[in-house]
Design a protein around this motif. Sequence first.
Motif, mmCIF file in Angstrom:
data_model
loop_
_atom_site.group_PDB
_atom_site.id
_atom_site.type_symbol
_atom_site.label_atom_id
_atom_site.label_comp_id
_atom_site.label_asym_id
_atom_site.label_seq_id
_atom_site.Cartn_x
_atom_site.Cartn_y
_atom_site.Cartn_z
ATOM 1 N N GLN A 84 -17.323 -46.135 4.446
ATOM 2 C CA GLN A 84 -18.136 -47.325 4.223
ATOM 3 C C GLN A 84 -18.158 -47.702 2.744
ATOM 4 N N VAL A 85 -18.250 -46.727 1.865
ATOM 5 C CA VAL A 85 -18.262 -47.015 0.426
ATOM 6 C C VAL A 85 -16.914 -47.596 -0.008
ATOM 7 N N LEU A 86 -15.831 -47.025 0.475
ATOM 8 C CA LEU A 86 -14.498 -47.537 0.116
ATOM 9 C C LEU A 86 -14.293 -48.959 0.633
ATOM 10 N N LEU A 87 -14.714 -49.199 1.856
ATOM 11 C CA LEU A 87 -14.558 -50.540 2.415
ATOM 12 C C LEU A 87 -15.478 -51.550 1.723
ATOM 13 N N SER A 88 -16.650 -51.110 1.307
ATOM 14 C CA SER A 88 -17.539 -51.997 0.555
ATOM 15 C C SER A 88 -16.925 -52.357 -0.795
ATOM 16 N N THR A 89 -16.270 -51.385 -1.405
ATOM 17 C CA THR A 89 -15.584 -51.658 -2.673
ATOM 18 C C THR A 89 -14.452 -52.650 -2.455
ATOM 19 N N LEU A 90 -13.732 -52.515 -1.358
ATOM 20 C CA LEU A 90 -12.680 -53.489 -1.046
ATOM 21 C C LEU A 90 -13.268 -54.873 -0.797
ATOM 22 N N LEU A 91 -14.423 -54.933 -0.165
ATOM 23 C CA LEU A 91 -15.091 -56.213 0.072
ATOM 24 C C LEU A 91 -15.454 -56.881 -1.261
ATOM 25 N N ILE A 92 -15.969 -56.095 -2.179
ATOM 26 C CA ILE A 92 -16.321 -56.628 -3.497
ATOM 27 C C ILE A 92 -15.065 -57.083 -4.243
ATOM 28 N N LEU A 93 -13.989 -56.304 -4.113
ATOM 29 C CA LEU A 93 -12.731 -56.703 -4.752
ATOM 30 C C LEU A 93 -12.212 -58.023 -4.199
ATOM 31 N N SER A 94 -12.394 -58.243 -2.914
ATOM 32 C CA SER A 94 -11.930 -59.519 -2.354
ATOM 33 C C SER A 94 -12.740 -60.680 -2.920
ATOM 34 N N VAL A 109 -5.694 -51.309 -7.894
ATOM 35 C CA VAL A 109 -6.896 -50.609 -7.418
ATOM 36 C C VAL A 109 -7.098 -50.869 -5.924
ATOM 37 N N ALA A 110 -6.882 -52.106 -5.499
ATOM 38 C CA ALA A 110 -7.043 -52.445 -4.079
ATOM 39 C C ALA A 110 -6.042 -51.688 -3.216
ATOM 40 N N VAL A 111 -4.814 -51.577 -3.684
ATOM 41 C CA VAL A 111 -3.795 -50.850 -2.922
ATOM 42 C C VAL A 111 -4.170 -49.364 -2.834
ATOM 43 N N ILE A 112 -4.602 -48.797 -3.945
ATOM 44 C CA ILE A 112 -4.983 -47.379 -3.942
ATOM 45 C C ILE A 112 -6.194 -47.144 -3.039
ATOM 46 N N LEU A 113 -7.186 -48.034 -3.122
ATOM 47 C CA LEU A 113 -8.367 -47.890 -2.264
ATOM 48 C C LEU A 113 -8.008 -48.015 -0.787
ATOM 49 N N THR A 114 -7.067 -48.883 -0.474
ATOM 50 C CA THR A 114 -6.631 -49.027 0.917
ATOM 51 C C THR A 114 -5.985 -47.741 1.411
ATOM 52 N N VAL A 118 -6.437 -44.693 0.201
ATOM 53 C CA VAL A 118 -7.461 -43.647 0.278
ATOM 54 C C VAL A 118 -8.346 -43.860 1.507
ATOM 55 N N ALA A 119 -8.730 -45.100 1.778
ATOM 56 C CA ALA A 119 -9.551 -45.384 2.963
ATOM 57 C C ALA A 119 -8.797 -45.022 4.242
ATOM 58 N N PHE A 120 -7.499 -45.265 4.255
ATOM 59 C CA PHE A 120 -6.686 -44.893 5.417
ATOM 60 C C PHE A 120 -6.669 -43.384 5.601
ATOM 61 N N LEU A 121 -6.478 -42.652 4.513
ATOM 62 C CA LEU A 121 -6.378 -41.199 4.610
ATOM 63 C C LEU A 121 -7.717 -40.531 4.914
ATOM 64 N N VAL A 122 -8.811 -41.111 4.434
ATOM 65 C CA VAL A 122 -10.130 -40.510 4.627
ATOM 66 C C VAL A 122 -10.715 -40.855 5.993
ATOM 67 N N ARG A 143 -8.583 -45.521 11.358
ATOM 68 C CA ARG A 143 -7.502 -45.638 10.365
ATOM 69 C C ARG A 143 -6.831 -47.010 10.433
ATOM 70 N N THR A 144 -6.638 -47.504 11.630
ATOM 71 C CA THR A 144 -6.042 -48.829 11.791
ATOM 72 C C THR A 144 -6.954 -49.892 11.193
ATOM 73 N N LEU A 145 -8.252 -49.746 11.424
ATOM 74 C CA LEU A 145 -9.206 -50.701 10.852
ATOM 75 C C LEU A 145 -9.210 -50.647 9.327
ATOM 76 N N ALA A 146 -9.056 -49.467 8.764
ATOM 77 C CA ALA A 146 -9.009 -49.357 7.301
ATOM 78 C C ALA A 146 -7.793 -50.102 6.748
ATOM 79 N N LEU A 147 -6.668 -49.975 7.423
ATOM 80 C CA LEU A 147 -5.471 -50.717 6.985
ATOM 81 C C LEU A 147 -5.653 -52.215 7.158
ATOM 82 N N LEU A 148 -6.217 -52.604 8.303
ATOM 83 C CA LEU A 148 -6.418 -54.035 8.549
ATOM 84 C C LEU A 148 -7.443 -54.635 7.595
#
Length: 174
Positions: free
Chosen positions: A90-100, A121-126, A128-132, A147-152
């Motif tokens: 959730q924290v990683l995806l929230s960070t991606l939301l802020i980046l968008s 940073v967005a690519v790295i967070l994506t 990491v979110a996929f792996l976590v 994992r699919t949702l993290a990539l999407l």
Amino acid sequence: MKTVLRIFGIIIILISLLTCSMSIYRAQLDKDKLAEEQTELAAVKDNIDKLKKEAENMTGESKKQIDEQIAGFEQELENIPSETAYLIVQVLLSTLLILSLVFAVFLFRANLKLSSQLFYVAVILTIVAFLVSPDIKRGEYGGMESRTLALLSGIPVAIGGLFAILVAKRTTSK
């Protein structure tokens, strides 16, 4: 050309906001479901302990079969993710939301250096979110895997960053 890039960038940013929000919500639902099932998991662990005690008194083929079943149950219990894993996602995806949202700003206020750094940073967070993200197979009629949702969620953010970079390059070249 900048106007076309901005329009497509906004569309991609809206998609990324939607997917990130949905993924955060889904992680919260999974975390809540896991919290509800903790009592059931405790009962399963107690049953496994009882089976272990019964298996100590057995010999031969029946002991071997029960030991294999116990090992299978313990393996399945180890594969259940913790609530912390969902919180990290959730924290990683929230960070991606802020980046968008930041990329949406950069579509109109071009900053080539910062947008290219945030793209990485967005690519790295994506990644990491996929792996976590917990790797739980969904049922036949269930939803997508985490994992699919993290990539999407991460891919549209990165594409939005690319559009911000392209707008910045168009702005600085003129």
